[in-house]
Write a protein that holds these residues in place. Structure first.
Motif, PDB file in Angstrom:
ATOM      1  N   ARG A  65     -15.547   5.923  -5.909  1.00  0.00           N
ATOM      2  CA  ARG A  65     -15.694   4.467  -6.007  1.00  0.00           C
ATOM      3  C   ARG A  65     -14.607   3.685  -5.284  1.00  0.00           C
ATOM      4  NH1 ARG A  65     -19.524   2.617  -9.290  1.00  0.00           N
ATOM      5  NH2 ARG A  65     -20.685   4.144 -10.491  1.00  0.00           N
ATOM      6  N   PHE A  66     -13.971   4.328  -4.307  1.00  0.00           N
ATOM      7  CA  PHE A  66     -13.097   3.555  -3.431  1.00  0.00           C
ATOM      8  C   PHE A  66     -13.971   2.837  -2.406  1.00  0.00           C
ATOM      9  CE2 PHE A  66      -9.758   6.127  -5.141  1.00  0.00           C
ATOM     10  CZ  PHE A  66      -8.594   5.405  -4.942  1.00  0.00           C
ATOM     11  N   HIS A  86       0.833  -1.198   0.000  1.00  0.00           N
ATOM     12  CA  HIS A  86       0.000   0.000   0.000  1.00  0.00           C
ATOM     13  C   HIS A  86       0.868   1.248   0.000  1.00  0.00           C
ATOM     14  CE1 HIS A  86       0.415  -0.299   4.527  1.00  0.00           C
ATOM     15  NE2 HIS A  86       0.616   1.000   4.374  1.00  0.00           N
ATOM     16  N   ILE A  87       0.269   2.356  -0.472  1.00  0.00           N
ATOM     17  CA  ILE A  87       0.896   3.669  -0.337  1.00  0.00           C
ATOM     18  C   ILE A  87       0.024   4.462   0.609  1.00  0.00           C
ATOM     19  CG2 ILE A  87       1.571   5.788  -1.517  1.00  0.00           C
ATOM     20  CD1 ILE A  87       2.145   4.144  -3.979  1.00  0.00           C
ATOM     21  N   PHE A 114      -9.753   0.751  -1.092  1.00  0.00           N
ATOM     22  CA  PHE A 114      -9.342   0.013  -2.287  1.00  0.00           C
ATOM     23  C   PHE A 114     -10.190   0.431  -3.464  1.00  0.00           C
ATOM     24  CE2 PHE A 114      -9.717  -3.488  -5.281  1.00  0.00           C
ATOM     25  CZ  PHE A 114      -8.385  -3.823  -5.480  1.00  0.00           C
ATOM     26  N   GLN A 115      -9.515   0.602  -4.591  1.00  0.00           N
ATOM     27  CA  GLN A 115     -10.215   0.845  -5.841  1.00  0.00           C
ATOM     28  C   GLN A 115      -9.450   0.076  -6.902  1.00  0.00           C
ATOM     29  OE1 GLN A 115      -9.956   2.444  -8.992  1.00  0.00           O
ATOM     30  NE2 GLN A 115     -10.997   4.420  -8.838  1.00  0.00           N
ATOM     31  N   LYS A 116     -10.164  -0.604  -7.778  1.00  0.00           N
ATOM     32  CA  LYS A 116      -9.483  -1.603  -8.624  1.00  0.00           C
ATOM     33  C   LYS A 116      -8.433  -0.989  -9.554  1.00  0.00           C
ATOM     34  CE  LYS A 116     -12.984  -1.690 -12.225  1.00  0.00           C
ATOM     35  NZ  LYS A 116     -13.898  -2.453 -13.042  1.00  0.00           N
ATOM     36  N   ASN A 117      -8.592   0.270  -9.948  1.00  0.00           N
ATOM     37  CA  ASN A 117      -7.609   0.883 -10.846  1.00  0.00           C
ATOM     38  C   ASN A 117      -6.460   1.552 -10.107  1.00  0.00           C
ATOM     39  OD1 ASN A 117      -8.963   0.197 -13.276  1.00  0.00           O
ATOM     40  ND2 ASN A 117     -10.458   1.794 -12.811  1.00  0.00           N
ATOM     41  N   THR A 118      -6.553   1.606  -8.798  1.00  0.00           N
ATOM     42  CA  THR A 118      -5.521   2.264  -7.977  1.00  0.00           C
ATOM     43  C   THR A 118      -4.847   1.276  -7.047  1.00  0.00           C
ATOM     44  OG1 THR A 118      -6.868   4.277  -8.020  1.00  0.00           O
ATOM     45  CG2 THR A 118      -5.115   4.185  -6.379  1.00  0.00           C
ATOM     46  N   GLY A 119      -5.610   0.319  -6.581  1.00  0.00           N
ATOM     47  CA  GLY A 119      -5.094  -0.621  -5.587  1.00  0.00           C
ATOM     48  C   GLY A 119      -5.394  -0.134  -4.185  1.00  0.00           C
ATOM     49  N   LEU A 120      -4.616  -0.617  -3.236  1.00  0.00           N
ATOM     50  CA  LEU A 120      -4.875  -0.321  -1.826  1.00  0.00           C
ATOM     51  C   LEU A 120      -4.117   0.936  -1.415  1.00  0.00           C
ATOM     52  CD1 LEU A 120      -6.248  -1.505   0.766  1.00  0.00           C
ATOM     53  CD2 LEU A 120      -4.029  -2.563   1.266  1.00  0.00           C
ATOM     54  N   ILE A 121      -4.831   1.893  -0.827  1.00  0.00           N
ATOM     55  CA  ILE A 121      -4.165   3.053  -0.246  1.00  0.00           C
ATOM     56  C   ILE A 121      -4.567   3.173   1.217  1.00  0.00           C
ATOM     57  CG2 ILE A 121      -4.050   4.286  -2.447  1.00  0.00           C
ATOM     58  CD1 ILE A 121      -6.178   6.185  -1.399  1.00  0.00           C
ATOM     59  N   GLU A 122      -3.710   3.833   1.956  1.00  0.00           N
ATOM     60  CA  GLU A 122      -3.969   4.098   3.365  1.00  0.00           C
ATOM     61  C   GLU A 122      -3.985   5.607   3.549  1.00  0.00           C
ATOM     62  OE1 GLU A 122      -0.732   2.884   5.926  1.00  0.00           O
ATOM     63  OE2 GLU A 122      -1.950   3.021   7.730  1.00  0.00           O
ATOM     64  N   LEU A 123      -4.865   6.058   4.412  1.00  0.00           N
ATOM     65  CA  LEU A 123      -4.850   7.470   4.813  1.00  0.00           C
ATOM     66  C   LEU A 123      -4.464   7.526   6.286  1.00  0.00           C
ATOM     67  CD1 LEU A 123      -8.276   8.662   3.326  1.00  0.00           C
ATOM     68  CD2 LEU A 123      -6.009   8.792   2.250  1.00  0.00           C
ATOM     69  N   VAL A 124      -3.689   8.538   6.650  1.00  0.00           N
ATOM     70  CA  VAL A 124      -3.402   8.786   8.067  1.00  0.00           C
ATOM     71  C   VAL A 124      -3.665  10.258   8.334  1.00  0.00           C
ATOM     72  CG1 VAL A 124      -0.912   9.122   7.624  1.00  0.00           C
ATOM     73  CG2 VAL A 124      -1.708   8.626   9.943  1.00  0.00           C
ATOM     74  N   GLU A 125      -4.339  10.541   9.438  1.00  0.00           N
ATOM     75  CA  GLU A 125      -4.580  11.949   9.741  1.00  0.00           C
ATOM     76  C   GLU A 125      -3.295  12.587  10.257  1.00  0.00           C
ATOM     77  OE1 GLU A 125      -7.785  12.243  12.514  1.00  0.00           O
ATOM     78  OE2 GLU A 125      -6.878  10.833  13.914  1.00  0.00           O
ATOM     79  N   LYS A 126      -3.172  13.896  10.004  1.00  0.00           N
ATOM     80  CA  LYS A 126      -1.908  14.572  10.300  1.00  0.00           C
ATOM     81  C   LYS A 126      -1.625  14.606  11.785  1.00  0.00           C
ATOM     82  CE  LYS A 126      -1.116  17.240   6.179  1.00  0.00           C
ATOM     83  NZ  LYS A 126      -1.577  18.322   5.341  1.00  0.00           N
ATOM     84  N   THR A 127      -2.657  14.746  12.604  1.00  0.00           N
ATOM     85  CA  THR A 127      -2.438  14.810  14.051  1.00  0.00           C
ATOM     86  C   THR A 127      -3.494  13.970  14.748  1.00  0.00           C
ATOM     87  OG1 THR A 127      -3.782  16.824  14.087  1.00  0.00           O
ATOM     88  CG2 THR A 127      -1.390  17.108  14.103  1.00  0.00           C
TER      89      THR A 127
END
Ligand code: NI
Length: 136
Positions: free
Chosen positions: A99-100, A80-81, A121-134
């Motif tokens: 469409r994620f 993942h990114i 997850f979105q099929k054209n992007t793959g798996l991503i992770e979000l992290v909040e800044k604080t």
């Protein structure tokens, strides 16, 4: 997209953090202490090096997580990114409009200074992770 997605790290699935980090340490990366995150069922270690992308090594603590499934299908590999966002709830809502699929979270991650993370997850992007800044 009307919110910034700032790169944070590349997550790498591995079977043994200590064996995998040898290569990166030899290249000048500094490893963080290893932390177990029982909520995500993973053992985590960050690797940092000036001028290079931050890496996160993830070792499954059991079979109940996508890291174990990634290892089964792809072996040790980037999986993942992660991007940091100001408002994780707003970012999740925006990505769902694109469409994620929300796979996990937002949930507090002890290995990330108790900031919340979410996986999408979105099929054209793959798996991503979000992290909040604080942390809240
Ligand atoms: Ni990650």
């Amino acid at each position: 997209m009307d919110f910034p997605l700032d790169f944070h790290h590349i997550g790498i699935a591995c079977r043994d953090i200590h064996k995998t980090q040898v290569f990166y340490v030899a290249m000048g990366y500094t490893p963080s202490p290893v932390v177990d995150d029982p909520l995500q069922h993973v053992r985590v270690c960050f690797l940092v090096k000036e001028g290079a992308p931050r890496l996160e090594l993830l070792e499954p603590l059991d079979e109940q997580n996508p890291v174990a499934r990634t290892l089964e299908t792809a072996g040790v590999s980037p999986y993942h990114i992660c991007y940091k966002v100001q408002d994780i709830d707003a970012a999740v809502a925006e990505l769902r409009k694109q469409r994620f699929l929300l796979v996990n979270g937002p949930v507090v991650a002890c290995a990330m200074d108790n900031r919340r993370v979410a996986f999408l997850f979105q099929k054209n992007t793959g798996l991503i992770e979000l992290v909040e800044k604080t942390a809240r």
